[in-house]
Scaffold this motif. Sequence first.
Motif, short mmCIF file in Angstrom:
data_model
loop_
_atom_site.label_atom_id
_atom_site.label_comp_id
_atom_site.label_asym_id
_atom_site.label_seq_id
_atom_site.Cartn_x
_atom_site.Cartn_y
_atom_site.Cartn_z
N MET A 318 0.82 -1.20 0.00
CA MET A 318 0.00 0.00 0.00
C MET A 318 0.87 1.27 0.00
O MET A 318 1.78 1.40 0.83
CB MET A 318 -0.93 0.00 1.20
CG MET A 318 -2.07 -1.00 1.10
SD MET A 318 -3.23 -0.72 -0.28
CE MET A 318 -2.59 -1.85 -1.51
N SER A 320 0.08 4.55 0.61
CA SER A 320 -0.24 5.70 1.45
C SER A 320 -0.78 5.26 2.80
O SER A 320 -1.18 4.10 2.99
CB SER A 320 -1.29 6.59 0.76
OG SER A 320 -2.54 5.91 0.66
N GLY A 322 -3.61 6.07 4.21
CA GLY A 322 -5.02 5.69 4.13
C GLY A 322 -5.23 4.31 3.55
O GLY A 322 -6.03 3.52 4.07
N THR A 323 -4.52 4.00 2.46
CA THR A 323 -4.70 2.67 1.85
C THR A 323 -4.14 1.57 2.74
O THR A 323 -4.67 0.46 2.77
CB THR A 323 -4.04 2.63 0.47
OG1 THR A 323 -2.66 3.01 0.58
CG2 THR A 323 -4.74 3.58 -0.50
N ALA A 326 -6.76 0.83 5.26
CA ALA A 326 -7.85 0.04 4.68
C ALA A 326 -7.46 -1.43 4.60
O ALA A 326 -8.28 -2.32 4.88
CB ALA A 326 -8.21 0.58 3.29
N ALA A 327 -6.20 -1.70 4.23
CA ALA A 327 -5.74 -3.09 4.16
C ALA A 327 -5.74 -3.74 5.53
O ALA A 327 -5.98 -4.96 5.65
CB ALA A 327 -4.34 -3.14 3.54
#
Length: 420
Positions: A318, A320, A322-323, A326-327
């Motif tokens: 990922m 960033s 934020g990503t 999310a992961a």
Amino acid sequence: MQASTQRAAPSPAAAGVFRSLRGFNYRTYAAGALVSNVGTWMQRTAQDWLVLTQLTHNNATAVGVVMALQFGPQLLLLPVTGFAADHLDRRKLLFATQTALGLCALVLGLLTVSGVVQLWHVYVLAFLLGCVTAFDAPVRHAFVSEMVPEEDLSNAVGLNSTSFNAARLIGPAVAGVLIAAVGTGWVFLLNALSFVAVLGSLLVVRRGELRRSDRAARTRGSLVEGFVYVWKHPELKAALLMLFFVGTFGLNFPIYISTMSVRAFGKGAGEFGLLTSTMAIGSVTGALLSARRANPRFGLLLTGAALFGIGLTIAAFMPSYGTFGAALVLVGVAAQTFTTTTNSLVQLSTEPAMRGRVVAILLAIALGGTPIGAPIVGRVADAFGPRWGLGVGAAGGFAALLVGIYYVGRYGNYGRQKGT
């Protein structure tokens, strides 16, 4: 009169995911444990931040050493802790261990607030906390079987995990705010205070309503009977070997999240705490799904292990903050599905008189593997970067998957052998 009573009593299906809370003892204990769990997650977050950013210069290996010292006693003290959980009064033993855990938090808080804390202080207190937890964890898990009927045990295990991970939603985020506002020391002191809740719940539990199973006889070889019992049951060996790979190399979230937050994304204490809370969204979801299942199946271990490896692999790539967060939600669902299902399957397939010792083995494998895995993951993260540390965890999930596939191919579905 009997017919009226039967109509008033809801079936397990009707009661749904929270059916274990019908009983006063479990409901009272769960409320106190939730408050204490929030404090525990606050301390874990503050301790990682203290070591990584205040006592060292972003040294992931030091975080790994703290984890090894904190979880190593699970393995070192295994025969004694399992014996204690099966032979001593579980409520009294739990009261003693929870008191000692609160005192450890109090000492670390006072050292930090006074400004004299050093890395070796954290090492010593982590080891002492680990010694107490080695006794606390198996008796805490086995005590659940005294508060709920056998048919609700899997549900109660799932709700315990839900509570623990709901606290993970709250605790790290609160800790991040408090660290930025007043410093890490006050987080430790608040955790010490949170133990009042669980101690109070243990005092008001209705002892006459506890479902006390027969205690195992204190024979000369009873300390090793747990190992012999597991060895004779291939389904237990398979589940615990899978847990070894996931627990040793995969469940090193303090290293993954702290190093990615600080070194990969350059974030502060608030964002660090928020990442841990973000993963807890997935953990709570996984725990609630597990609590709904009356009969957990071995196939869920395969699913959990596969998703765990895939989730950590995705997280490693990922780009960033934020990503990556999310992961972590997927990782949380997978990790909780795997660990809660393992816990339920092992408890439900173990005779009550052996349950404390077998649970102690389970916890020693889940947490006692940390002294092996955490320093390795920390060293890899320091040498090659935090994303490679995530790769080590993913490999642990895939290794567990291979073990599960081999077992199913040879013996069939564990879930069909429940009670053997």
